[in-house]
Design an enzyme around this catalytic site. Structure first.
Site: not given
Ligand code: 7TS
Length: 408
Positions: A125, A202, A205, A228, A366
């Protein structure tokens, strides 16, 4: 398809789902962008504002103590949720983006010199690209990119090829927001550690869809966002291994991050406060605590299994529509189905799908370098939560058929 997960009961916890959009029952398939919130979370936030709103850490008075206690309880809860060794390894940030910027700034300032290298993947991202580019601009370091195969997977062997004497950090998404690929973060961390190179993951998600365990992955930093994973917007977490956080300089100055201040010199507070300058988002933090408690209440493991079935069903049904091409067919995936419809721009498809009350996302998500790598302008992305249903997937299939008809 049969499942024992009581999705109707779960849906009753999310009032926003029960509405019509453009005369159709809303289907919310944009969970990768942000999830919706159960009443348990919105109630916890309004309870905070209605009963014990107060600034934290600064007051001896009752309300301040209650708010501080609730905030620190959440820090402990987050630490247990991700299996951190210590609660003070949990730094509250505004989200994934801020967490990564913190590391890119603080790590960059101390550990990056001209010619040093940061390794990342082609499927990041922008939030895990741009902060590193900025760090490179400040320090003269350079980026090295792990390629992605046509299925959307990275090969850990390629990481080994890129690691060299100037490598200072490896960073990668746990789960790709554009394709849903689950990256082998544990294996890559192990490889990097064999060369004494720290790893930032990261997890934006991943946290909503997987059990993430800091001890198992072994990474040094892990970033994720509350919004999220059913918690409020504006709150997120940087997990950092204690020894690394102690080696980094603070990145923002202000209240709470100090021990003593004179005009000549300031000494810094201990972890985690060294990285939490200013008044934190106490309501968001309390909402995050409520979200984690909610996941435990509904049976997070069962919810994860249900999401796997949902993704499997969507992959089978949407993937078998003539003229639909799935983008991202990694063996290990979660949460996301990206696809293209022959001869239809993703934006046009998304607009028509929206007319049926179905929220999907279209575009580059993104992840422009990934789209360039795959030589596509973007995708149509359905991203799932445990409150979605197989019937909603069927609704999307119908909408795709309509798109095909209109462009046929
Ligand atoms: N990293 C990944 C993998 C993400 O998916 C996102 C947001 C971020 C970082 C940034 O998170 P933030 O909460 O700090 O903004 N992803 C998306 C998306 O896929 N659609 O909208 C936002």
């Amino acid at each position: 398809m049969k499942t024992t997960f009581d999705v109707e009961r779960i849906r009753s916890h999310f009032p926003i789902l029960n509405q019509k959009v453009r005369d159709h029952q809303l289907v919310y398939f944009d969970n990768g962008a942000t999830s919706q919130h159960p009443l348990a979370v919105t109630d916890a936030v309004s309870d905070y504002y209605n009963r014990y709103n107060s600034n934290v850490h600064r007051g001896v008075h009752h309300l301040s103590q209650v708010a501080t206690q609730a905030m620190e309880d959440t820090r402990r809860r987050v630490a247990r949720f991700i299996n951190a060794t210590h609660p003070h390894e949990v730094i509250f940030t505004r989200g994934t983006t801020e967490a990564i910027n913190l590391v890119a700034f603080s790590f960059g300032q101390t550990f990056l010199k001209p010619g040093d290298e940061i390794i990342l993947t082609a499927l990041e991202h922008h939030s895990n690209i741009v902060p590193w580019q900025m760090a490179c601009q400040r320090t003269g370091a350079i980026l090295k990119v792990i390629p992605v195969n046509p299925a959307g997977e990275i090969d850990p062997g390629d990481v080994l090829k890129l690691i060299g004497p100037r490598t200072r950090l490896v960073t990668l998404a746990h789960v790709s927001n554009a394709l849903g690929t689950i990256n082998p973060v544990k294996e890559i961390t192990r490889m990097a550690h064999q060369h004494n190179i720290p790893v930032l993951v990261d997890g934006a998600q991943a946290v909503p869809h997987l059990r993430v365990d800091m001890q198992e992955i072994g990474c040094d930093f892990y970033a994720f966002s509350g919004h999220k994973m059913y918690a409020p917007m504006g709150i997120g977490v940087l997990y950092g291994r204690e020894e690394w956080l102690n080696r980094l300089e603070p990145w923002q100055g202000g209240g709470e991050m100090i021990e003593t201040v004179t005009f000549e010199k300031t000494t810094y507070n201990q972890l985690p406060y060294k990285f939490e300058a200013g008044t934190p988002d106490v309501a968001g933090i309390i909402g995050m605590g409520a979200a984690i408690a909610y996941l435990a209440d509904i049976g997070f493991d069962e919810a994860i299994r249900y999401e796997e079935q949902l993704l499997h069903y969507a992959t089978q049904t949407i993937g078998s529509i003539e003229g639909v091409t799935l983008v991202g067919t990694a063996r290990e995936k979660t949460g996301v189905l990206s696809f293209l419809i022959d001869n239809v721009h993703p934006y046009d498809a998304g607009t028509i799908i929206d007319h049926f009350g179905i929220a999907v996302r279209t575009g580059h998500h993104c992840a422009q370098p990934l789209m360039d790598h795959l030589k596509i302008p973007g995708t149509i992305r359905a991203s799932f939560s445990f409150y979605n249903t197989m019937e909603e997937v069927d609704r999307l299939v119908e909408a795709i058929m309509k798109v095909k008809e209109m462009f046929g």
